[in-house]
Scaffold this active site. Structure first.
Site, PDB file in Angstrom:
ATOM      1  N   ASP A 244       1.047  -1.107   0.000  1.00 35.02           N
ATOM      2  CA  ASP A 244       0.068   0.011   0.033  1.00 35.02           C
ATOM      3  C   ASP A 244       0.900   1.256   0.053  1.00 35.02           C
ATOM      4  O   ASP A 244       2.252   1.230   0.411  1.00 35.02           O
ATOM      5  CB  ASP A 244      -1.069  -0.010   1.079  1.00 35.02           C
ATOM      6  CG  ASP A 244      -1.963   1.301   0.890  1.00 35.02           C
ATOM      7  OD1 ASP A 244      -2.619   1.398   0.352  1.00 35.02           O
ATOM      8  OD2 ASP A 244      -1.914   1.924   2.196  1.00 35.02           O
ATOM      9  N   SER A 245       0.313   2.470  -0.549  1.00 33.13           N
ATOM     10  CA  SER A 245       1.023   3.483  -0.401  1.00 33.13           C
ATOM     11  C   SER A 245       1.344   4.015   1.030  1.00 33.13           C
ATOM     12  O   SER A 245       2.022   5.148   1.372  1.00 33.13           O
ATOM     13  CB  SER A 245       0.380   4.810  -1.316  1.00 33.13           C
ATOM     14  OG  SER A 245      -0.933   4.892  -0.668  1.00 33.13           O
TER      15      SER A 245
ATOM     16  N   CYS B 110      -3.710  -1.153  -2.249  1.00 36.80           N
ATOM     17  CA  CYS B 110      -3.890   0.128  -2.665  1.00 36.80           C
ATOM     18  C   CYS B 110      -4.802   0.318  -3.863  1.00 36.80           C
ATOM     19  O   CYS B 110      -4.712  -0.179  -4.918  1.00 36.80           O
ATOM     20  CB  CYS B 110      -2.436   0.748  -2.911  1.00 36.80           C
ATOM     21  SG  CYS B 110      -2.674   2.602  -3.597  1.00 36.80           S
TER      22      CYS B 110
ATOM     23  N   GLU C 194      -7.526   9.784   9.304  1.00 37.53           N
ATOM     24  CA  GLU C 194      -6.141   9.824   9.761  1.00 37.53           C
ATOM     25  C   GLU C 194      -6.065  10.543  10.926  1.00 37.53           C
ATOM     26  O   GLU C 194      -4.967  10.605  11.700  1.00 37.53           O
ATOM     27  CB  GLU C 194      -5.299  10.019   8.555  1.00 37.53           C
ATOM     28  CG  GLU C 194      -5.251   8.976   7.507  1.00 37.53           C
ATOM     29  CD  GLU C 194      -3.929   9.179   6.658  1.00 37.53           C
ATOM     30  OE1 GLU C 194      -3.258  10.278   6.875  1.00 37.53           O
ATOM     31  OE2 GLU C 194      -3.659   8.384   5.902  1.00 37.53           O
TER      32      GLU C 194
ATOM     33  N   CYS D  97     -11.659   2.671  -1.038  1.00 41.27           N
ATOM     34  CA  CYS D  97     -10.646   3.079  -0.343  1.00 41.27           C
ATOM     35  C   CYS D  97     -10.555   2.291   1.072  1.00 41.27           C
ATOM     36  O   CYS D  97     -11.530   2.082   1.757  1.00 41.27           O
ATOM     37  CB  CYS D  97     -10.810   4.671  -0.235  1.00 41.27           C
ATOM     38  SG  CYS D  97      -9.593   5.298   0.856  1.00 41.27           S
TER      39      CYS D  97
ATOM     40  N   HIS E  33      -9.028   3.057   3.606  1.00 47.47           N
ATOM     41  CA  HIS E  33      -9.439   3.994   5.026  1.00 47.47           C
ATOM     42  C   HIS E  33     -10.897   3.744   5.293  1.00 47.47           C
ATOM     43  O   HIS E  33     -11.178   3.798   6.737  1.00 47.47           O
ATOM     44  CB  HIS E  33      -9.006   5.288   4.685  1.00 47.47           C
ATOM     45  CG  HIS E  33      -7.510   5.959   4.775  1.00 47.47           C
ATOM     46  ND1 HIS E  33      -6.791   5.583   3.653  1.00 47.47           N
ATOM     47  CD2 HIS E  33      -6.933   6.684   5.612  1.00 47.47           C
ATOM     48  CE1 HIS E  33      -5.605   5.805   3.972  1.00 47.47           C
ATOM     49  NE2 HIS E  33      -5.692   6.530   5.202  1.00 47.47           N
TER      50      HIS E  33
END
Length: 270
Positions: free
Chosen positions: A10-11, A73, A150, A185, A187
């Site tokens: 993943d990034s 990702c 985040e 996504c 997240h």
């Protein structure tokens, strides 16, 4: 037989939700996680740059012993999956196709709303994957959600209000009868309890992290690689990052749902 070694790329941090899902369904494996934290976000990079970064990471994971690569990702999957597959000498699975297949299985109306970052939405990768499956998709970019996650605001009133605005815009006009919300996504799985509160009651939530984990399990079973775990060969977790180890340890915990140990800083040259 020894447990399989699975590389997860993943990034940054979001792919840890994919690793979490993998640990729940393929516990008997060795995991190598690579987070390219020094070069995120990938969403602002060109497709050529994303492909170069992702291929470098894939090569690194292979050098560390990965026998299967999972591109956690969404941006890298959307922009560079074929390049990664061409460069790799092991099987490579991306998050988009499994997510699309799960959405098709869950939908009765044939209409799906996909939420993701600007880069993923702009690539139309989910729309194309769903079109092949005869599913109509509306893609909605939700750029504010990643920074809110985040920040740790996964159950904050501000995040709920932002999500409600995005989803009210998505589930209207021609998509008021869409019955699946696909999380495009990595997240977004942290927002599932919140999203359940703001989506229409008849809508099924599909998590691409769970979908790719199920795809990995199926691949291992079909290829007779469902190795039995033995006491002498326990599963393990190793992490590699290109930026701060301490920041990854701190932020990564909320994505993985457990303390993170055995983190190594690596420097992939530009």
């Amino acid at each position: 037989m020894s447990a399989p070694t699975i590389g997860v790329f993943d990034s940054g941090f979001g792919g840890l939700t994919v690793l979490k899902a993998l640990l729940e369904v393929v516990a008997e494996a060795h995991y190598l996680y690579f987070g390219d934290t020094a070069r995120l976000p990938y969403g602002s990079k060109s497709a050529e740059t994303v492909a170069r970064y992702a291929c470098e990471a894939a090569s690194f994971l292979e050098q560390q012993g990965a026998e299967l690569l999972v591109i956690a990702c969404n941006t890298a999957t959307a922009l560079a999956l074929e390049q990664i597959r061409s460069a790799a000498s092991v099987k490579v699975l991306g998050v988009i196709e499994p997510g699309a297949q799960r959405a098709r299985a869950e939908s009765r109306t044939g209409k799906v709303v996909v939420i993701g970052t600007d880069a993923t939405v702009s690539s139309h990768a989910y729309k194309k994957a769903l079109a092949v499956l005869k599913i109509e998709a509306l893609e909605k970019a939700c750029p504010l959600l990643v920074p809110l996650v985040e920040e740790g605001w996964v159950d904050h009133p501000v995040t709920e209000q932002v999500a409600k605005i995005y989803l009210d815009e998505a589930f209207r006009d021609g998509f008021h009868d869409a019955d699946v919300l696909l999380l495009g996504c990595t997240h977004y799985p942290l927002l599932k309890p919140l999203l359940h509160r703001v989506i229409p009651k008849n809508v099924t939530l599909v998590d691409s992290a769970d979908s790719i984990a199920a795809a990995v399990k199926l691949h291992l079973q079909e290829n007779s690689a469902g190795h039995e775990q033995t006491e002498s060969d326990p599963s393990s977790l190793k992490f590699f990052v290109t930026d701060s180890v301490e920041k990854f340890r701190r932020l990564g915990k909320q994505f993985l749902g457990r303390e993170i140990h055995d983190i190594t800083h690596v420097d992939l040259k530009e």
